[in-house]
Motif scaffolding. Structure first.
Motif, short mmCIF file in Angstrom:
data_model
loop_
_atom_site.label_atom_id
_atom_site.label_comp_id
_atom_site.label_asym_id
_atom_site.label_seq_id
_atom_site.Cartn_x
_atom_site.Cartn_y
_atom_site.Cartn_z
N PHE A 267 0.83 -1.20 0.00
CA PHE A 267 0.00 0.00 0.00
C PHE A 267 0.87 1.26 0.00
O PHE A 267 0.67 2.19 -0.79
CB PHE A 267 -0.91 -0.06 1.23
N ARG A 268 1.89 1.26 0.87
CA ARG A 268 2.78 2.43 0.91
C ARG A 268 3.61 2.54 -0.37
O ARG A 268 3.88 3.64 -0.85
CB ARG A 268 3.71 2.35 2.13
N GLN A 269 3.99 1.37 -0.93
CA GLN A 269 4.75 1.42 -2.19
C GLN A 269 3.86 1.96 -3.31
O GLN A 269 4.30 2.77 -4.12
CB GLN A 269 5.23 0.02 -2.57
N ASP A 270 2.61 1.53 -3.31
CA ASP A 270 1.66 2.04 -4.31
C ASP A 270 1.52 3.54 -4.18
O ASP A 270 1.44 4.26 -5.16
CB ASP A 270 0.26 1.43 -4.10
N GLN A 271 1.49 4.03 -2.92
CA GLN A 271 1.37 5.48 -2.71
C GLN A 271 2.51 6.19 -3.43
O GLN A 271 2.31 7.20 -4.09
CB GLN A 271 1.41 5.82 -1.22
N SER A 272 3.74 5.65 -3.31
CA SER A 272 4.91 6.26 -3.95
C SER A 272 4.75 6.29 -5.46
O SER A 272 5.00 7.30 -6.11
CB SER A 272 6.19 5.45 -3.69
N THR A 273 4.33 5.15 -6.01
CA THR A 273 4.21 5.07 -7.46
C THR A 273 3.11 6.00 -7.98
O THR A 273 3.30 6.71 -8.97
CB THR A 273 3.90 3.61 -7.89
N VAL A 274 1.99 6.00 -7.27
CA VAL A 274 0.88 6.86 -7.69
C VAL A 274 1.31 8.32 -7.64
O VAL A 274 1.03 9.11 -8.54
CB VAL A 274 -0.36 6.64 -6.77
N TRP A 275 2.05 8.67 -6.57
CA TRP A 275 2.51 10.04 -6.43
C TRP A 275 3.43 10.42 -7.60
O TRP A 275 3.28 11.48 -8.20
CB TRP A 275 3.25 10.21 -5.09
N LEU A 276 4.36 9.52 -7.93
CA LEU A 276 5.31 9.81 -9.01
C LEU A 276 4.57 9.96 -10.35
O LEU A 276 4.83 10.90 -11.11
CB LEU A 276 6.36 8.68 -9.10
N LEU A 277 3.63 9.08 -10.60
CA LEU A 277 2.85 9.15 -11.84
C LEU A 277 2.11 10.48 -11.94
O LEU A 277 2.13 11.15 -12.98
CB LEU A 277 1.82 8.01 -11.87
N ASP A 278 1.48 10.87 -10.84
CA ASP A 278 0.72 12.10 -10.79
C ASP A 278 1.62 13.31 -11.08
O ASP A 278 1.28 14.22 -11.83
CB ASP A 278 0.08 12.22 -9.40
N ARG A 279 2.77 13.26 -10.49
CA ARG A 279 3.77 14.34 -10.62
C ARG A 279 4.22 14.49 -12.06
O ARG A 279 4.26 15.59 -12.60
CB ARG A 279 4.92 13.90 -9.73
N ILE A 280 4.59 13.38 -12.67
CA ILE A 280 5.10 13.42 -14.05
C ILE A 280 3.97 13.81 -15.01
O ILE A 280 4.17 14.59 -15.94
CB ILE A 280 5.73 12.05 -14.45
N ARG A 281 2.77 13.32 -14.73
CA ARG A 281 1.63 13.68 -15.59
C ARG A 281 1.40 15.18 -15.56
O ARG A 281 1.19 15.81 -16.59
CB ARG A 281 0.37 12.94 -15.15
N ARG A 282 1.48 15.76 -14.36
CA ARG A 282 1.26 17.21 -14.26
C ARG A 282 2.31 18.01 -14.98
O ARG A 282 2.05 19.05 -15.56
CB ARG A 282 1.32 17.65 -12.80
N LYS A 283 3.56 17.52 -14.91
CA LYS A 283 4.64 18.30 -15.52
C LYS A 283 4.76 18.05 -17.01
O LYS A 283 5.04 18.95 -17.77
CB LYS A 283 5.97 17.98 -14.82
N PHE A 284 4.56 16.79 -17.44
CA PHE A 284 4.85 16.45 -18.83
C PHE A 284 3.68 15.82 -19.58
O PHE A 284 3.84 15.42 -20.73
CB PHE A 284 6.06 15.51 -18.90
N GLY A 285 2.55 15.67 -18.92
CA GLY A 285 1.37 15.12 -19.58
C GLY A 285 1.51 13.63 -19.89
O GLY A 285 2.46 12.97 -19.45
N GLU A 286 0.58 13.14 -20.69
CA GLU A 286 0.54 11.71 -20.99
C GLU A 286 1.79 11.28 -21.79
O GLU A 286 2.24 10.15 -21.67
CB GLU A 286 -0.72 11.36 -21.79
N ILE A 287 2.32 12.20 -22.59
CA ILE A 287 3.48 11.84 -23.42
C ILE A 287 4.69 11.54 -22.52
O ILE A 287 5.41 10.57 -22.71
CB ILE A 287 3.81 12.97 -24.43
N GLY A 288 4.85 12.39 -21.49
CA GLY A 288 5.94 12.16 -20.54
C GLY A 288 5.75 10.85 -19.80
O GLY A 288 6.69 10.06 -19.63
N LEU A 289 4.51 10.63 -19.43
CA LEU A 289 4.18 9.43 -18.66
C LEU A 289 4.50 8.16 -19.44
O LEU A 289 4.99 7.17 -18.88
CB LEU A 289 2.67 9.47 -18.38
N ALA A 290 4.27 8.23 -20.75
CA ALA A 290 4.49 7.05 -21.59
C ALA A 290 5.97 6.67 -21.65
O ALA A 290 6.33 5.57 -22.03
CB ALA A 290 3.96 7.33 -22.99
#
Ligand code: GDP
Length: 326
Positions: A267-290
Motif C-alpha cells: 500500500f505504501r509502495q503504491d502510494q509512492s508510485t501513484v505520487w510519481l505518476l501524478d507528478r510526471i503527468r502534471r509536468k509532462f502530460g501523458e506523453i511524458g508518462l508514456a
C-alpha cells in the motif's frame, strides 16, 4: 544562506538535524520544501523521510462547517493525553480566494505553544481546490517520519477525497446532519473512499440519526474498498463528547487491521508510485508518462522523490534538444 528559508546550505537538511532542532527546524524545513522544490537536497530529504515513515496518517475530510476543526482539537487532545506526538497538516481552500481566511481559520486549533510534541502546519490548497497540493503531500511525508500520528484536515466533496486517499492511511469522512451531503457523496462516486464515516453534531438528535440512516443506506450500495474492513458509521458530537471514544477506537482499529494485513507495505509502495505518476503527468502530460516505468524508476533512484528529480531533468533535456533541432 537562502533568504526565504533562513537555511544555510541544504545538505545540512536531514531528518536528524530536523529532529534535533525541534519545531523551529521543522518549520524551516517545511518552508525549504516549498522554496527549493525539485532540488536534489530536498529530494534526498524526502526519500529519507519516506523510508523512515513511522506515523499513522489520518485524513479528516468533509464540507466547510461540518465540524472538522472542532474534531481536530478533540483528537489532538486525546492523542496527546496518551503521550503520542502529533503533527497536523491543515489544508484550507478558502485561502485561494481570500488570504486572510487562512490564519483566521486556523487559530481555531487551540494547541499549547510550549508543547514540543504537537505541530500544526496550515497551507493553501493552491492549484487544486480542496485537494492536496504538492507541498501538502511533501509536508505529510516529512511529518510522517517525525511524529506518531499525522492528521491531515482537508475540505471537499469529490476529487479531494481521492487525493487524500492516496496520501493517508485512514480516511475519515465527516457528514453534516440535515445537509443532504450523503446524496452528494453518492453522486460524486466517493462513497468507496472513506474507511470511517462520521455524522457530526450528533447532539442535533433526530436530524443526526436520519443522516446516519441515509449513510448506512448509501454504504450498503457502495463497493467495499477493503474486503476485511467494514466501514463504521459513527454519530459524534464534539460538544458533549458523544462517540468520540468510538471514533478514536475505530481509527486505531483500522490502522491495526492495515498493519496486520500483508497489504500494508504494498500500500505504501503504491502510494509512492501513484505520487510519481501524478507528478510526471502534471509536468509532462501523458506523453511524458508514456516514457517512464514508475516502479522501476523508484527502485533505481532509491525513492520516488529522487526518481522525480532524475526523470524531470531527463525529460526536460529531451524536450530542450527536440526544440533545438527544430
Ligand atoms: P469546519 O469548517 O469543518 O472546520 O467546522 P468547525 O469545526 O469550524 O465547526 C463549524 C461550526 O459547527 C462551529 O460553529 C462549531 O461550533 C459547530 N460545531 C462543531 N462541532 C459541533 C458539534 O459537535 N455540535 C454542534 N452542535 N455544533 C458543532
Amino acid at each position: 544562506m537562502n533568504k526565504r528559508t533562513g537555511l544555510h546550505q541544504t545538505p545540512s537538511l536531514s531528518l536528524t538535524t530536523i529532529r534535533e532542532g525541534g519545531k523551529r527546524a521543522l518549520s524551516r524545513a517545511l518552508s525549504a520544501l516549498e522554496a527549493e522544490e525539485g532540488s536534489e537536497a530536498i529530494a534526498r530529504l524526502l526519500d529519507e523521510a519516506a523510508e523512515h515513515a513511522q506515523a499513522h496518517v489520518v485524513g479528516l475530510t468533509g464540507p466547510p462547517g461540518v465540524g472538522k476543526s472542532t474534531l481536530t482539537n478533540s483528537l489532538i487532545r486525546h492523542w496527546r493525553a496518551r503521550g503520542e506526538r502529533v503533527g497536523v497538516v491543515a489544508v484550507d481552500p478558502s485561502s485561494r480566494f481570500s488570504m486572510g481566511a487562512l490564519l483566521g481559520d486556523r487559530t481555531r486549533l487551540d494547541t499549547d505553544p510550549s508543547d514540543r510534541d504537537i505541530f500544526v502546519r496550515s497551507m493553501a490548497a493552491r492549484d487544486r481546490l480542496g485537494g492536496l497540493s504538492h507541498e501538502a503531500v511533501t509536508a505529510i511525508v516529512l511529518m510522517r517520519a517525525l511524529f506518531d500520528r499525522v492528521l491531515v484536515e482537508t475540505v471537499g466533496i469529490g476529487q479531494s477525497e481521492s487525493d487524500i486517499a492516496f496520501a493517508t492511511d485512514t480516511v475519515v469522512l465527516c457528514i453534516q446532519p440535515g445537509s443532504g451531503d450523503s446524496l452528494q457523496f453518492m453522486k460524486a462516486g466517493v462513497m468507496e473512499l472513506p474507511d470511517i464515516m462520521i455524522i457530526t453534531k450528533a447532539d442535533l438528535g433526530p436530524l443526526a440519526r436520519r443522516a446516519k440512516a441515509d449513510v448506512d443506506g448509501a454504504l450498503s450500495l457502495a463497493m467495499r474498498k477493503e474486503k476485511d474492513w467494514s466501514v463504521p458509521v459513527l454519530l459524534v458530537s464534539a460538544v458533549d463528547d458523544t462517540g468520540l471514544q468510538q471514533l478514536i477506537e475505530a481509527i486505531d482499529l483500522h490502522y491495526s487491521s492495515l498493519l496486520d494485513s500483508d497489504r500494508f507495505l504494498a500500500f505504501r509502495q503504491d502510494q509512492s508510485t501513484v505520487w510519481l505518476l501524478d507528478r510526471i503527468r502534471r509536468k509532462f502530460g501523458e506523453i511524458g508518462l508514456a516514457q517512464i516505468d514508475p516502479a522501476a524508476e523508484v527502485t533505481l533512484a532509491g525513492g520516488p522523490f529522487m526518481a522525480d528529480h532524475i526523470i524531470t531533468k531527463e525529460l526536460e533535456r529531451r524536450l530542450n534538444s527536440t526544440i533545438r533541432t527544430k
